[in-house]
Scaffold this active site. Sequence first.
Site, PDB file in Angstrom:
ATOM      1  N   LYS A   9       0.837  -1.205   0.000  1.00 43.31           N
ATOM      2  CA  LYS A   9       0.000   0.000   0.000  1.00 43.31           C
ATOM      3  C   LYS A   9       0.874   1.258   0.000  1.00 43.31           C
ATOM      4  O   LYS A   9       0.581   2.238  -0.703  1.00 43.31           O
ATOM      5  CB  LYS A   9      -0.951  -0.038   1.204  1.00 43.31           C
ATOM      6  CG  LYS A   9      -1.991  -1.149   1.076  1.00 43.31           C
ATOM      7  CD  LYS A   9      -2.774  -1.442   2.359  1.00 43.31           C
ATOM      8  CE  LYS A   9      -3.648  -2.681   2.128  1.00 43.31           C
ATOM      9  NZ  LYS A   9      -4.499  -3.017   3.308  1.00 43.31           N
TER      10      LYS A   9
ATOM     11  N   GLN B  74      -5.070  -1.815   9.349  1.00 43.01           N
ATOM     12  CA  GLN B  74      -4.783  -3.110   8.719  1.00 43.01           C
ATOM     13  C   GLN B  74      -5.377  -4.241   9.564  1.00 43.01           C
ATOM     14  O   GLN B  74      -5.137  -4.319  10.760  1.00 43.01           O
ATOM     15  CB  GLN B  74      -3.266  -3.287   8.563  1.00 43.01           C
ATOM     16  CG  GLN B  74      -2.861  -4.579   7.871  1.00 43.01           C
ATOM     17  CD  GLN B  74      -3.355  -4.668   6.440  1.00 43.01           C
ATOM     18  OE1 GLN B  74      -3.235  -3.723   5.664  1.00 43.01           O
ATOM     19  NE2 GLN B  74      -3.931  -5.803   6.075  1.00 43.01           N
TER      20      GLN B  74
ATOM     21  N   ASP C 227     -11.439   1.939   3.472  1.00 50.66           N
ATOM     22  CA  ASP C 227     -11.709   0.504   3.360  1.00 50.66           C
ATOM     23  C   ASP C 227     -13.212   0.225   3.242  1.00 50.66           C
ATOM     24  O   ASP C 227     -13.604  -0.914   2.973  1.00 50.66           O
ATOM     25  CB  ASP C 227     -11.146  -0.254   4.573  1.00 50.66           C
ATOM     26  CG  ASP C 227      -9.758  -0.837   4.301  1.00 50.66           C
ATOM     27  OD1 ASP C 227      -9.403  -0.993   3.111  1.00 50.66           O
ATOM     28  OD2 ASP C 227      -9.047  -1.145   5.278  1.00 50.66           O
TER      29      ASP C 227
HETATM   30  C1  BQF Z   1      -1.768 -11.286  -5.453  1.00 49.21           C
HETATM   31  C2  BQF Z   1      -5.941  -9.385   2.901  1.00 49.21           C
HETATM   32  C3  BQF Z   1      -6.785 -11.283   4.111  1.00 49.21           C
HETATM   33  C4  BQF Z   1      -6.691 -10.573   5.301  1.00 49.21           C
HETATM   34  C5  BQF Z   1      -6.256  -9.260   5.316  1.00 49.21           C
HETATM   35  C6  BQF Z   1      -1.783  -8.955  -4.497  1.00 49.21           C
HETATM   36  C7  BQF Z   1      -2.711  -8.494  -2.323  1.00 49.21           C
HETATM   37  C8  BQF Z   1      -2.949  -9.848  -2.192  1.00 49.21           C
HETATM   38  C9  BQF Z   1      -2.642 -10.748  -3.206  1.00 49.21           C
HETATM   39  C10 BQF Z   1      -3.040  -7.528  -1.238  1.00 49.21           C
HETATM   40  C11 BQF Z   1      -5.501  -8.712   1.680  1.00 49.21           C
HETATM   41  C12 BQF Z   1      -5.526  -9.424   0.379  1.00 49.21           C
HETATM   42  C13 BQF Z   1      -5.001  -7.412   1.758  1.00 49.21           C
HETATM   43  C14 BQF Z   1      -2.053 -10.309  -4.359  1.00 49.21           C
HETATM   44  C15 BQF Z   1      -4.483  -6.676   0.573  1.00 49.21           C
HETATM   45  C16 BQF Z   1      -5.304  -8.509  -0.788  1.00 49.21           C
HETATM   46  O1  BQF Z   1      -0.834 -11.071  -6.228  1.00 49.21           O
HETATM   47  O2  BQF Z   1      -2.501 -12.277  -5.573  1.00 49.21           O
HETATM   48  C17 BQF Z   1      -2.102  -8.050  -3.495  1.00 49.21           C
HETATM   49  O3  BQF Z   1      -2.225  -6.698  -0.968  1.00 49.21           O
HETATM   50  N1  BQF Z   1      -4.235  -7.573  -0.524  1.00 49.21           N
HETATM   51  C18 BQF Z   1      -4.989  -6.763   3.030  1.00 49.21           C
HETATM   52  O4  BQF Z   1      -4.562  -5.624   3.152  1.00 49.21           O
HETATM   53  O5  BQF Z   1      -5.428  -7.394   4.112  1.00 49.21           O
HETATM   54  C19 BQF Z   1      -5.880  -8.673   4.107  1.00 49.21           C
HETATM   55  C20 BQF Z   1      -6.413 -10.691   2.920  1.00 49.21           C
END
Ligand code: BQF
Length: 296
Positions: free
Chosen positions: A52, A96, A119
């Site tokens: 991010k 987060q 979000d």
């Molecule tokens: C990819 C998230 C579960 C719990 C908290 C690229 C992301 C993920 C995968 C990413 C996620 C999932 C995020 C890929 C943000 C998605 O290449 O497949 C990017 O950064 N995510 C989060 O902030 O908190 C989570 C999943």
Amino acid sequence: MKTLWGKPVAEEIYLRLEEETARYIQSTNHAPYLAVILVGSDPASSSYVSMKEKACDRLGFDHATYRFDESVSEEKLLSLLSKLNDDPKVDGILVQLPLPDHLDAAKILETISPLKDVDGFHPVNVGNLLLGNPSLVSCTPLGILKMLEYYEIETAGKHVVVVGRSNIVGKPIAALLFQKGWDATVTICHSKTRNLRGITSLADILIVAIGQPLLITPDHVKEGAVIIDVGINRIEDAGRARGYRLVGDVDFEHVASKTTAITPVPGGVGVMTVAMLMNNTLQAAKKRRNEAEILA
Ligand code: BQF
């Protein structure tokens, strides 16, 4: 079978955001500003936060990350949030997830100003989404909509089956797709659903966000369906340098040939999530500035 990669879709969005951000900065003399709060040192959370931060840097957003020890008190977080809510230079605030168990996540998310809730987790934004009003929308569902649009996957009149009822993905994507404009017929399944296979086999579009590695096998899927796999599961793999690999909730290897189109993991919907966060931050900034101008 077509693989629905997230990268080209996210790239198109980043190019639009680069232009819009440049125009925004020129007209306001301020960059959009994102504040990120990270509690503890979960490696996945840390890596999401760093993605991010990089996205902010690419677009020229200002940003700050507030890092706290696992044991931080709720009071301390609530007082930071109220400071950020009141700070006119802050456009977007995100906490987060997941948070440690001793913290009341719902209470913390409700403390973020709905205007800065990039979000889209605040009850006011969730309520507006359900009503079909303009609102800040949860990033992963928004990313799914952009993927469907980009790959020209029609939703009107289609039967969408959503597997998973989380506040972050399942509930909002279901509530978006039955709205006017998307016009899908939506069924929601969850961990207590009986005869899951019988229901998922009816789906024209199957969206899976339940967090169970490889749950969806060929016998869950209708020939020619479109599958959106939102799962990101780490499973042990001694053959990999990190000791694990990422798999979705769908057994891609065995299911793919039965579909018309399917998102991969990694490289699918996940990629969109961060792009949509940047989109929401710029929208929040624009909206706040417009309202500020009206008040002035
Ligand atoms: C990819 C998230 C579960 C719990 C908290 C690229 C992301 C993920 C995968 C990413 C996620 C999932 C995020 C890929 C943000 C998605 O290449 O497949 C990017 O950064 N995510 C989060 O902030 O908190 C989570 C999943």
